[in-house]
Design a protein around this motif. Structure first.
Motif, short mmCIF file in Angstrom:
data_model
loop_
_atom_site.label_atom_id
_atom_site.label_comp_id
_atom_site.label_asym_id
_atom_site.label_seq_id
_atom_site.Cartn_x
_atom_site.Cartn_y
_atom_site.Cartn_z
N SER A 52 0.84 -1.19 0.00
CA SER A 52 0.00 0.00 0.00
C SER A 52 0.88 1.25 0.00
O SER A 52 2.09 1.18 0.23
CB SER A 52 -0.90 0.01 1.23
OG SER A 52 -0.13 0.17 2.41
N GLY A 53 0.24 2.42 -0.22
CA GLY A 53 0.99 3.66 -0.22
C GLY A 53 1.66 3.93 1.11
O GLY A 53 2.81 4.39 1.16
N LYS A 54 0.96 3.64 2.21
CA LYS A 54 1.54 3.84 3.54
C LYS A 54 2.75 2.93 3.76
O LYS A 54 3.79 3.35 4.29
CB LYS A 54 0.47 3.59 4.60
CG LYS A 54 0.94 3.87 6.02
CD LYS A 54 -0.21 3.69 7.00
CE LYS A 54 0.25 4.00 8.43
NZ LYS A 54 -0.88 3.83 9.40
N GLU A 55 2.62 1.68 3.35
CA GLU A 55 3.72 0.72 3.50
C GLU A 55 4.92 1.12 2.64
O GLU A 55 6.07 0.97 3.05
CB GLU A 55 3.25 -0.68 3.14
CG GLU A 55 2.24 -1.26 4.12
CD GLU A 55 1.60 -2.54 3.63
OE1 GLU A 55 1.21 -3.37 4.46
OE2 GLU A 55 1.49 -2.70 2.39
N GLY A 83 5.72 4.18 1.82
CA GLY A 83 6.36 5.30 2.50
C GLY A 83 7.32 4.85 3.58
O GLY A 83 8.41 5.40 3.74
N GLN A 84 6.93 3.81 4.31
CA GLN A 84 7.81 3.29 5.36
C GLN A 84 9.05 2.62 4.75
O GLN A 84 10.14 2.72 5.32
CB GLN A 84 7.03 2.27 6.21
CG GLN A 84 5.90 2.90 7.01
CD GLN A 84 5.01 1.87 7.68
OE1 GLN A 84 5.09 0.68 7.38
NE2 GLN A 84 4.14 2.32 8.57
N SER A 124 6.95 10.39 3.35
CA SER A 124 5.61 10.48 3.91
C SER A 124 4.59 9.84 2.96
O SER A 124 4.81 9.73 1.75
CB SER A 124 5.23 11.94 4.16
OG SER A 124 5.03 12.61 2.93
N HIS A 125 3.47 9.44 3.55
CA HIS A 125 2.39 8.84 2.76
C HIS A 125 1.92 9.82 1.69
O HIS A 125 1.66 9.43 0.53
CB HIS A 125 1.24 8.46 3.70
CG HIS A 125 0.10 7.79 3.02
ND1 HIS A 125 -1.17 7.76 3.56
CD2 HIS A 125 0.02 7.14 1.83
CE1 HIS A 125 -1.97 7.10 2.73
NE2 HIS A 125 -1.27 6.72 1.69
N ARG A 126 1.81 11.12 2.04
CA ARG A 126 1.34 12.12 1.08
C ARG A 126 2.33 12.27 -0.08
O ARG A 126 1.92 12.41 -1.24
CB ARG A 126 1.15 13.47 1.79
CG ARG A 126 0.51 14.53 0.91
CD ARG A 126 0.17 15.76 1.72
NE ARG A 126 -0.80 15.47 2.76
CZ ARG A 126 -2.12 15.44 2.56
NH1 ARG A 126 -2.60 15.68 1.35
NH2 ARG A 126 -2.93 15.19 3.56
N ILE A 176 4.27 9.94 -1.26
CA ILE A 176 4.08 8.75 -2.10
C ILE A 176 2.86 8.93 -2.99
O ILE A 176 2.90 8.62 -4.19
CB ILE A 176 3.94 7.49 -1.23
CG1 ILE A 176 5.21 7.26 -0.39
CG2 ILE A 176 3.64 6.28 -2.10
CD1 ILE A 176 6.47 7.06 -1.23
N GLU A 177 1.77 9.45 -2.44
CA GLU A 177 0.55 9.66 -3.22
C GLU A 177 0.81 10.64 -4.37
O GLU A 177 0.34 10.42 -5.50
CB GLU A 177 -0.57 10.18 -2.33
CG GLU A 177 -1.12 9.15 -1.37
CD GLU A 177 -2.24 9.71 -0.50
OE1 GLU A 177 -2.34 10.96 -0.42
OE2 GLU A 177 -3.00 8.91 0.07
#
Length: 237
Positions: A190-193, A195-196, A201-203, A205-206
């Motif tokens: 996922s986008g959050k994963e 980013g890690q 940051s998640h944003r 990546i988006e």
């Protein structure tokens, strides 16, 4: 329409109401309501299962129609039915999902059946597989089931085109971070994963994913991944 009301001695709070829509359904002999049968589910998994079941019941004298016939009503617009018989590959039900793409989809279906039919006949058992190919500027992701005649002869192909996209002539500028993002999208993160994984940051990546979608001409992440694979990026180490 019949209505029946009943109340107990507890007054209004204990009142119950039963409504019977007798005019809209008929009764079976045992008194159970006869509702209309549910429509069968459509799509590759259901059509291929039905075709496979018919193949199991077939014998050396069975015709192709006896095997694919029960599943025809389950085909969707993205699916193709083809038969290889007497060295000819015939499209019995063509691709209809995208306007103007039927010709190339049907050509791909013929090619896959021709390439795999003899192998399937030698194995004397059904074969199911997924492939991603490029042809005439198009990227296709497809899943298909091949069924050989018992004892040799014809071979049936049930093919579902999961993606059929033009390969973009230009693409977004892709740096090492973008390559990592595409690879991780390809692997299902996922986008959050992501980013890690890349320490962003998640944003951020988006924003990068949206820029990549615009650059590749993709309308979704699934299309972005497909087009990046077609361009030799998404599965890169």
């Amino acid at each position: 329409m019949a209505r029946k009301f009943a109340s107990d001695k507890g007054g209004a709070l204990g009142m119950t109401k039963t409504v019977v829509f007798a005019a809209h359904r008929r009764e079976l002999p045992d008194g159970l309501p006869d509702f209309p049968p549910m429509k069968p589910r459509t799509g590759f998994s259901h059509a291929s299962r039905e075709t496979w079941d018919a193949w199991i019941s077939s014998d050396a004298n069975s015709s192709p129609e006896q095997v694919y016939g029960p599943a025809l009503g389950l085909f969707t617009a993205s699916m193709v039915l083809a038969v290889h018989e007497k060295e000819n590959c015939l499209i019995l039900r063509g691709y209809e999902a995208l306007a103007g793409q039927a010709s190339i989809a049907n050509d791909i279906a013929r090619e896959r059946l021709f390439l795999r039919c003899h192998e399937t006949q030698r194995q004397e058992r059904p074969v199911t597989t997924k492939e991603m190919i490029q042809k005439e500027g198009k990227f296709a992701a497809l899943e298909y089931l091949l069924l050989p005649q018992k004892g040799g002869g014809w071979c049936i192909a049930v093919i579902d085109f999961q993606l059929l996209l033009p390969i973009p002539r230009t693409r977004a500028d892709v740096d090492d971070v973008d390559r990592a993002i595409l690879r991780l999208l390809y692997e299902g993160f996922s986008g959050k994963e992501i980013g890690q994984q890349v320490d962003l940051s998640h944003r951020t990546i988006e924003h990068r994913i949206e820029r990549l979608k615009q650059g590749f001409g993709a309308r979704s992440i699934a299309q972005l991944v497909a087009l990046s694979i077609a361009g030799g990026l998404g599965s890169a180490g």
